[in-house]
Scaffold this motif. Structure first.
Motif, PDB file in Angstrom:
ATOM      1  N   ILE A 144       0.711  -1.341   0.050  1.00 45.11           N
ATOM      2  CA  ILE A 144      -0.063   0.034   0.008  1.00 45.11           C
ATOM      3  C   ILE A 144       0.902   1.317   0.026  1.00 45.11           C
ATOM      4  CG2 ILE A 144      -1.501   1.381   1.465  1.00 45.11           C
ATOM      5  CD1 ILE A 144      -2.877  -1.437   2.102  1.00 45.11           C
ATOM      6  N   GLU A 145       1.853   1.275   0.942  1.00 43.14           N
ATOM      7  CA  GLU A 145       2.857   2.360   0.712  1.00 43.14           C
ATOM      8  C   GLU A 145       3.557   2.579  -0.395  1.00 43.14           C
ATOM      9  OE1 GLU A 145       6.804   4.152   3.329  1.00 43.14           O
ATOM     10  OE2 GLU A 145       5.282   2.664   4.332  1.00 43.14           O
ATOM     11  N   ASN A 146       3.849   1.427  -1.198  1.00 44.79           N
ATOM     12  CA  ASN A 146       4.486   1.602  -2.505  1.00 44.79           C
ATOM     13  C   ASN A 146       3.747   1.984  -3.538  1.00 44.79           C
ATOM     14  OD1 ASN A 146       6.863   0.431  -1.362  1.00 44.79           O
ATOM     15  ND2 ASN A 146       6.492  -1.531  -2.165  1.00 44.79           N
ATOM     16  N   LYS A 147       2.355   1.711  -3.248  1.00 47.24           N
ATOM     17  CA  LYS A 147       1.190   2.301  -4.051  1.00 47.24           C
ATOM     18  C   LYS A 147       1.184   3.694  -4.093  1.00 47.24           C
ATOM     19  CE  LYS A 147      -2.502   1.936  -6.957  1.00 47.24           C
ATOM     20  NZ  LYS A 147      -2.986   1.153  -7.870  1.00 47.24           N
ATOM     21  N   LEU A 200       3.267   9.276   3.724  1.00 49.00           N
ATOM     22  CA  LEU A 200       4.735   9.216   3.003  1.00 49.00           C
ATOM     23  C   LEU A 200       5.649  10.493   3.614  1.00 49.00           C
ATOM     24  CD1 LEU A 200       3.658   8.920  -0.769  1.00 49.00           C
ATOM     25  CD2 LEU A 200       4.572   7.148   0.934  1.00 49.00           C
ATOM     26  N   PHE A 201       4.977  11.471   4.141  1.00 48.22           N
ATOM     27  CA  PHE A 201       5.911  12.506   4.612  1.00 48.22           C
ATOM     28  C   PHE A 201       5.458  13.137   5.851  1.00 48.22           C
ATOM     29  CE2 PHE A 201       5.218  12.770  -0.307  1.00 48.22           C
ATOM     30  CZ  PHE A 201       6.537  12.455  -0.411  1.00 48.22           C
ATOM     31  N   MET A 202       4.800  12.556   6.676  1.00 46.96           N
ATOM     32  CA  MET A 202       4.553  13.162   7.888  1.00 46.96           C
ATOM     33  C   MET A 202       4.564  11.938   9.071  1.00 46.96           C
ATOM     34  SD  MET A 202       1.402  15.830   7.059  1.00 46.96           S
ATOM     35  CE  MET A 202       1.430  16.424   9.034  1.00 46.96           C
ATOM     36  N   LYS A 203       4.999  10.823   8.864  1.00 44.55           N
ATOM     37  CA  LYS A 203       5.166   9.934   9.782  1.00 44.55           C
ATOM     38  C   LYS A 203       6.422  10.139  10.589  1.00 44.55           C
ATOM     39  CE  LYS A 203       7.560   6.656   6.452  1.00 44.55           C
ATOM     40  NZ  LYS A 203       6.947   5.258   5.816  1.00 44.55           N
ATOM     41  N   GLU A 204       6.368   9.757  11.821  1.00 49.13           N
ATOM     42  CA  GLU A 204       7.391   9.652  12.677  1.00 49.13           C
ATOM     43  C   GLU A 204       8.533   8.605  12.578  1.00 49.13           C
ATOM     44  OE1 GLU A 204       8.288   9.424  17.540  1.00 49.13           O
ATOM     45  OE2 GLU A 204       6.135   9.439  17.003  1.00 49.13           O
ATOM     46  N   LEU A 205      10.060   9.133  12.498  1.00 47.60           N
ATOM     47  CA  LEU A 205      10.782   8.442  12.177  1.00 47.60           C
ATOM     48  C   LEU A 205      11.542   8.129  13.285  1.00 47.60           C
ATOM     49  CD1 LEU A 205      12.201  10.559   9.061  1.00 47.60           C
ATOM     50  CD2 LEU A 205      10.813   8.193   8.899  1.00 47.60           C
ATOM     51  N   SER A 248      19.789  14.513   9.711  1.00 47.10           N
ATOM     52  CA  SER A 248      19.985  15.523   9.031  1.00 47.10           C
ATOM     53  C   SER A 248      19.120  15.639   7.612  1.00 47.10           C
ATOM     54  CB  SER A 248      21.468  15.779   8.650  1.00 47.10           C
ATOM     55  OG  SER A 248      21.710  14.672   7.415  1.00 47.10           O
ATOM     56  N   LEU A 249      18.948  16.778   7.241  1.00 42.07           N
ATOM     57  CA  LEU A 249      18.031  17.096   6.040  1.00 42.07           C
ATOM     58  C   LEU A 249      18.712  16.325   4.863  1.00 42.07           C
ATOM     59  CD1 LEU A 249      15.328  18.306   5.172  1.00 42.07           C
ATOM     60  CD2 LEU A 249      16.489  20.469   4.481  1.00 42.07           C
ATOM     61  N   GLU A 250      20.041  16.058   4.796  1.00 39.05           N
ATOM     62  CA  GLU A 250      20.745  15.649   3.770  1.00 39.05           C
ATOM     63  C   GLU A 250      20.484  14.125   3.672  1.00 39.05           C
ATOM     64  OE1 GLU A 250      22.398  17.723   5.908  1.00 39.05           O
ATOM     65  OE2 GLU A 250      22.738  19.423   4.588  1.00 39.05           O
ATOM     66  N   ILE A 263      12.973   9.711   2.131  1.00 33.01           N
ATOM     67  CA  ILE A 263      11.428   9.812   2.107  1.00 33.01           C
ATOM     68  C   ILE A 263      11.217  10.207   0.844  1.00 33.01           C
ATOM     69  CG2 ILE A 263      11.108  10.505   4.623  1.00 33.01           C
ATOM     70  CD1 ILE A 263      10.387  13.414   3.545  1.00 33.01           C
ATOM     71  N   ASP A 264      11.802  10.374   0.034  1.00 38.97           N
ATOM     72  CA  ASP A 264      11.139  11.133  -1.383  1.00 38.97           C
ATOM     73  C   ASP A 264      12.145  10.104  -2.607  1.00 38.97           C
ATOM     74  OD1 ASP A 264      10.392  11.902  -3.914  1.00 38.97           O
ATOM     75  OD2 ASP A 264      10.186  14.047  -3.098  1.00 38.97           O
ATOM     76  N   ASP A 265      11.419   8.902  -3.085  1.00 36.83           N
ATOM     77  CA  ASP A 265      12.222   8.381  -4.232  1.00 36.83           C
ATOM     78  C   ASP A 265      12.645   9.303  -5.359  1.00 36.83           C
ATOM     79  OD1 ASP A 265      11.992   6.149  -2.659  1.00 36.83           O
ATOM     80  OD2 ASP A 265      10.155   5.224  -3.614  1.00 36.83           O
ATOM     81  N   ASN A 266      12.023  10.437  -5.306  1.00 35.45           N
ATOM     82  CA  ASN A 266      12.295  11.291  -6.628  1.00 35.45           C
ATOM     83  C   ASN A 266      13.659  12.439  -6.135  1.00 35.45           C
ATOM     84  OD1 ASN A 266       9.700  10.172  -8.243  1.00 35.45           O
ATOM     85  ND2 ASN A 266       9.107  10.793  -6.288  1.00 35.45           N
TER      86      ASN A 266
END
Length: 195
Positions: free
Chosen positions: A58-61, A101-106, A111-113, A119-122
């Motif tokens: 589901i996450e991949n979709k 995709l972008f607001m889950k707790e890690l 670092s941002l790098e 989090i973003d395959d693109n």
């Protein structure tokens, strides 16, 4: 002989995506998917080994859906701005997918790098667009991308949480103003910081 699958993998994943869109990832359970398909949870496990496997698919979709937004943004006249607008549009149109995709707790602070590529395959193609279109060094391209992503993520999060919204024109103007300011600062080397 294993039992014949009542539903295909795609049907199960599509049901999970619809539940995610309506109720959020915490509601995507085997029982809920079964209910959505007018079945019990059992047929899910004739196709998948575990619920974790279902959730990963589901996450991949969701990533695939987001990638279509990025592709559309990259096709705009100003590709980097187009990607930012597409990111915000994704948050507006698909708030629960954006949250997943972008607001889950890690698990740890990073670092941002390191976080953006995770989090973003693109990430790589977007970064290449910045470098190619603005004639910046690797370091300056990263700096520009990171600053704009932080700003764009803030706007997208306002949409995804329903806290605030802006018109397409307002978003375009805000992104242009911030981008231009940061690009000028990077290109001129001007540092107006005062301690």
């Amino acid at each position: 002989m294993p039992p014949k699958a009542k539903f295909t993998k795609d049907e199960i994943i599509d049901a999970g995506i619809e539940i995610l869109r309506e109720k959020g990832i915490e509601s995507v359970t085997a029982r809920e998917i079964g209910n959505y398909l007018n079945s019990s949870a059992r047929p899910i496990f004739t196709v998948f080994n575990s619920m974790n496997e279902v959730l990963q698919k589901i996450e991949n979709k969701a990533k695939d859906i987001y990638a279509q937004y990025v592709k559309s943004g990259l096709e705009r006249d100003i590709a980097f701005k187009g990607v930012g607008q597409a990111y915000i549009k994704f948050a507006k149109n698909e708030p629960k997918l954006f949250q997943l995709l972008f607001m889950k707790e890690l698990p740890k602070h990073t670092s941002l790098e390191n976080i953006l590529p995770a989090i973003d395959d693109n990430y790589d193609i977007i970064l290449k667009t910045v470098k190619d279109n603005y004639g910046l060094s690797d370091e300056d391209s990263l700096k520009l991308y990171h600053h704009i992503w932080i700003y764009t993520h803030g706007i997208a999060t306002l949409f995804a949480t329903g806290m605030c919204s802006f018109s397409d024109e307002e978003i375009s103007n805000m992104l242009t103003e911030v981008f231009t300011s940061i690009l000028i600062k990077i290109k001129t080397g001007v540092n107006n910081d005062k301690n």
